[in-house]
Motif scaffolding. Structure first.
Motif, short mmCIF file in Angstrom:
data_model
loop_
_atom_site.label_atom_id
_atom_site.label_comp_id
_atom_site.label_asym_id
_atom_site.label_seq_id
_atom_site.Cartn_x
_atom_site.Cartn_y
_atom_site.Cartn_z
N GLY A 6 0.79 -1.23 0.00
CA GLY A 6 0.00 0.00 0.00
C GLY A 6 0.82 1.28 0.00
N GLY A 7 2.14 1.18 -0.19
CA GLY A 7 2.99 2.35 -0.19
C GLY A 7 3.47 2.73 -1.57
N LEU A 9 5.80 1.48 -3.50
CA LEU A 9 5.98 0.38 -4.44
C LEU A 9 4.64 -0.07 -5.01
CD1 LEU A 9 8.70 -1.79 -2.62
CD2 LEU A 9 8.99 -0.28 -4.61
N SER A 10 3.60 -0.08 -4.19
CA SER A 10 2.25 -0.41 -4.70
C SER A 10 1.80 0.60 -5.74
CB SER A 10 1.25 -0.46 -3.55
OG SER A 10 1.49 -1.53 -2.69
N ALA A 11 2.03 1.88 -5.43
CA ALA A 11 1.63 2.94 -6.37
C ALA A 11 2.37 2.81 -7.69
CB ALA A 11 1.90 4.31 -5.74
N GLU A 12 3.66 2.48 -7.62
CA GLU A 12 4.43 2.27 -8.86
C GLU A 12 3.84 1.14 -9.70
OE1 GLU A 12 8.55 1.52 -8.43
OE2 GLU A 12 9.03 3.52 -7.68
N LEU A 13 3.52 0.05 -9.04
CA LEU A 13 2.98 -1.11 -9.73
C LEU A 13 1.69 -0.75 -10.47
CD1 LEU A 13 3.63 -4.19 -9.99
CD2 LEU A 13 2.02 -4.55 -8.11
N VAL A 14 0.81 -0.02 -9.79
CA VAL A 14 -0.47 0.35 -10.39
C VAL A 14 -0.28 1.37 -11.51
CG1 VAL A 14 -2.68 1.49 -9.95
CG2 VAL A 14 -1.79 -0.18 -8.31
N GLU A 15 0.48 2.42 -11.22
CA GLU A 15 0.58 3.55 -12.15
C GLU A 15 1.41 3.22 -13.40
OE1 GLU A 15 2.00 6.87 -9.94
OE2 GLU A 15 0.36 6.73 -8.47
N HIS A 16 2.43 2.38 -13.25
CA HIS A 16 3.34 2.13 -14.37
C HIS A 16 3.15 0.78 -15.05
CE1 HIS A 16 5.37 5.81 -13.37
NE2 HIS A 16 5.64 5.38 -12.15
N LEU A 207 -19.06 16.87 1.53
CA LEU A 207 -17.75 16.41 1.98
C LEU A 207 -16.85 16.32 0.76
CD1 LEU A 207 -18.90 13.45 4.29
CD2 LEU A 207 -18.56 15.86 4.92
N HIS A 208 -15.57 16.59 0.93
CA HIS A 208 -14.68 16.62 -0.24
C HIS A 208 -14.07 15.27 -0.56
CE1 HIS A 208 -14.16 21.29 -0.25
NE2 HIS A 208 -15.33 20.87 -0.71
N VAL A 209 -13.54 14.58 0.45
CA VAL A 209 -12.99 13.26 0.19
C VAL A 209 -12.99 12.45 1.49
CG1 VAL A 209 -10.56 13.87 0.62
CG2 VAL A 209 -11.09 11.99 -0.92
N LEU A 210 -13.15 11.14 1.36
CA LEU A 210 -13.04 10.19 2.47
C LEU A 210 -12.06 9.10 2.07
CD1 LEU A 210 -16.82 9.62 3.39
CD2 LEU A 210 -15.24 11.24 4.46
N ARG A 211 -11.33 8.58 3.05
CA ARG A 211 -10.46 7.42 2.83
C ARG A 211 -10.48 6.56 4.09
NH1 ARG A 211 -10.42 8.32 -1.80
NH2 ARG A 211 -8.67 8.49 -3.28
N ASP A 212 -10.40 5.23 3.90
CA ASP A 212 -10.18 4.37 5.05
C ASP A 212 -8.72 3.94 5.02
OD1 ASP A 212 -10.70 2.78 2.79
OD2 ASP A 212 -11.31 1.07 4.00
N PRO A 213 -7.95 4.35 6.03
CA PRO A 213 -6.50 4.16 6.00
C PRO A 213 -6.10 2.74 6.40
CG PRO A 213 -7.13 5.40 7.95
CD PRO A 213 -8.39 5.17 7.17
N THR A 214 -6.12 1.84 5.43
CA THR A 214 -5.81 0.44 5.70
C THR A 214 -4.29 0.23 5.52
OG1 THR A 214 -6.50 -0.08 3.42
CG2 THR A 214 -8.11 -0.40 5.18
N ARG A 215 -3.88 -0.47 4.46
CA ARG A 215 -2.44 -0.70 4.25
C ARG A 215 -1.70 0.63 4.11
NH1 ARG A 215 -2.22 -4.16 -0.98
NH2 ARG A 215 -3.70 -2.54 -1.54
N GLY A 216 -0.59 0.75 4.82
CA GLY A 216 0.16 2.01 4.80
C GLY A 216 -0.32 3.01 5.81
N GLY A 217 -1.47 2.71 6.46
CA GLY A 217 -1.96 3.54 7.55
C GLY A 217 -2.41 4.93 7.13
N LEU A 218 -2.56 5.79 8.14
CA LEU A 218 -3.02 7.16 7.93
C LEU A 218 -2.05 7.92 7.03
CD1 LEU A 218 -5.08 9.38 8.68
CD2 LEU A 218 -3.67 9.85 10.71
N VAL A 317 6.03 13.68 6.47
CA VAL A 317 5.46 12.33 6.59
C VAL A 317 5.39 11.76 5.18
CG1 VAL A 317 3.49 10.96 7.36
CG2 VAL A 317 4.12 13.04 8.61
N ASP A 318 6.38 10.95 4.84
CA ASP A 318 6.48 10.42 3.48
C ASP A 318 5.51 9.27 3.25
OD1 ASP A 318 8.57 12.06 2.55
OD2 ASP A 318 10.04 10.83 3.62
N LEU A 319 5.26 8.99 1.97
CA LEU A 319 4.56 7.76 1.61
C LEU A 319 5.49 6.60 1.92
CD1 LEU A 319 1.94 6.71 0.15
CD2 LEU A 319 3.31 6.65 -1.92
N PRO A 320 5.03 5.57 2.65
CA PRO A 320 5.92 4.44 2.95
C PRO A 320 6.35 3.74 1.67
CG PRO A 320 3.63 3.89 3.46
CD PRO A 320 3.67 5.36 3.16
N ILE A 321 7.54 3.17 1.68
CA ILE A 321 8.04 2.44 0.51
C ILE A 321 7.28 1.13 0.34
CG2 ILE A 321 10.04 1.37 -0.57
CD1 ILE A 321 10.14 4.40 -0.48
N GLY A 322 7.27 0.33 1.37
CA GLY A 322 6.54 -0.95 1.33
C GLY A 322 5.51 -1.01 2.41
#
Length: 329
Positions: A6-7, A9-16, A207-218, A317-322
């Protein structure tokens, strides 16, 4: 394993890899669920897979996760979840009593969430090719008129609200899996958030946006919203509700609670003029009693999340790598 965390590396996999291969405007939304129009009706559509180990843990099990996780993904679009599918991948040799327990907990969770498991599929794989039970669920629900929840609507001045104490699910899974004891019992916060979201929308559909902070947390959710909206986010560490048991466990293990997974919490970006009323409505709901304002969207440092520390300093507060804790859902 990092690509499933969910960090970054996940974003890279999805986006690229996946997004270019699949294409499509709907997929490009990259939300917790896809908002689509069909026959003049706005629908939310989502799918998720669950491979948690162990299958049962304090506060829930894989069956609860499979229902509540997909219901929550739909709720983050403002939708009332209606129907779910259930795909089961069973490992040869798993006891029927275990499968029965999983099915019973799924049925109970669906009834509590007000959804129907309407279709499904079962496959069996050879012994040694699974961890007993894997589950995939997909869900659909109707998005009410006037509701438009997406990170692109976030603007500077929006108030950031979290619905309660963070990190409980990740710590509960870790305590069972690793046999760790922290002096108190820690239970997962696994819950269906549809009712809480509807109580918030009853105050204002704006409301503008909602998220449930699962993998990778808040931290992961805030970074995703900041990047998609092009705004900065400032949070105040003292305002973030971290249960004492989570804080103690993270201190012992060198973890940051902001990156620990949740399964029954949400984070909301709310127009400032509605923030107080939305917060009151959240606190009046059983799943939002611990709701707190933790920060705001700002013009400065667009795309970045910054935390103001208790000592008066700031940190990025960076996006986690993994992922700090593998296999939490």
């Amino acid at each position: 394993m990092g690509h499933g965390g969910g960090g970054a590396l996940s974003a890279e996999l999805v986006e690229h890899l996946f997004a270019p291969a699949f294409g499509g405007e709907v997929l490009a939304q990259l939300g917790d669920s896809a908002a689509v129009s069909l026959g003049g009706v706005r629908l939310a559509f989502s799918t998720d897979s669950y491979v948690v180990r162990p299958l049962f843990f304090p506060g829930g099990g894989i069956g609860d996760l499979a229902v509540n996780g997909t219901v929550n993904d739909l709720a983050m679009s403002g939708a009332r979840a209606a129907y779910l599918s259930c795909g089961l991948i069973l490992e040869e040799g798993v006891e029927m009593s275990v499968v029965a327990r999983v099915a019973e907990t799924m049925g109970a969770a669906a009834r509590t969430a007000g959804v129907e498991i309407a279709t499904g599929d079962t496959k069996v794989v050879e012994s040694g090719h699974g961890d007993g039970v894997y589950i995939n669920t997909a869900g659909i629900g109707i998005i009410p008129d006037g509701v438009d929840l997406r990170p692109q609507r976030v603007v500077p001045g929006d108030v950031v609200i979290v619905s309660g104490g963070i990190g409980l699910h990740g710590v509960a899974i870790m305590s069972v899996r690793e046999g760790l004891e922290f002096g108190v019992d820690v239970e997962s916060d696994c819950a269906a958030l549809g009712g809480l979201v509807q109580s918030m929308l009853a105050v204002t559909p704006d409301l503008h946006v909602l998220r449930d902070p699962t993998r990778g947390g808040l931290a992961a959710s805030l970074n995703e919203i900041a990047a998609a909206s092009g705004t900065g986010v400032v949070i105040h560490e003292r305002s973030v509700p971290v249960p004492a048991a989570v804080a103690n466990a993270c201190a012992i293990l060198g973890l940051d609670p902001l990156y620990v997974a949740n399964e029954g919490k949400l984070v909301a970006f709310v127009p400032r003029e509605h923030a107080e009323a939305v917060l009151d409505a959240m606190r009046a709901h059983p799943l939002g009693r611990g709701a707190a304002v933790i920060g705001e969207a700002v013009e400065a440092h667009p795309g970045l999340v910054v935390a103001r520390t208790a000592l008066g300093g700031t940190r990025v507060v960076d996006l986690p790598i993994g992922e700090q804790l593998p296999r939490i859902c």
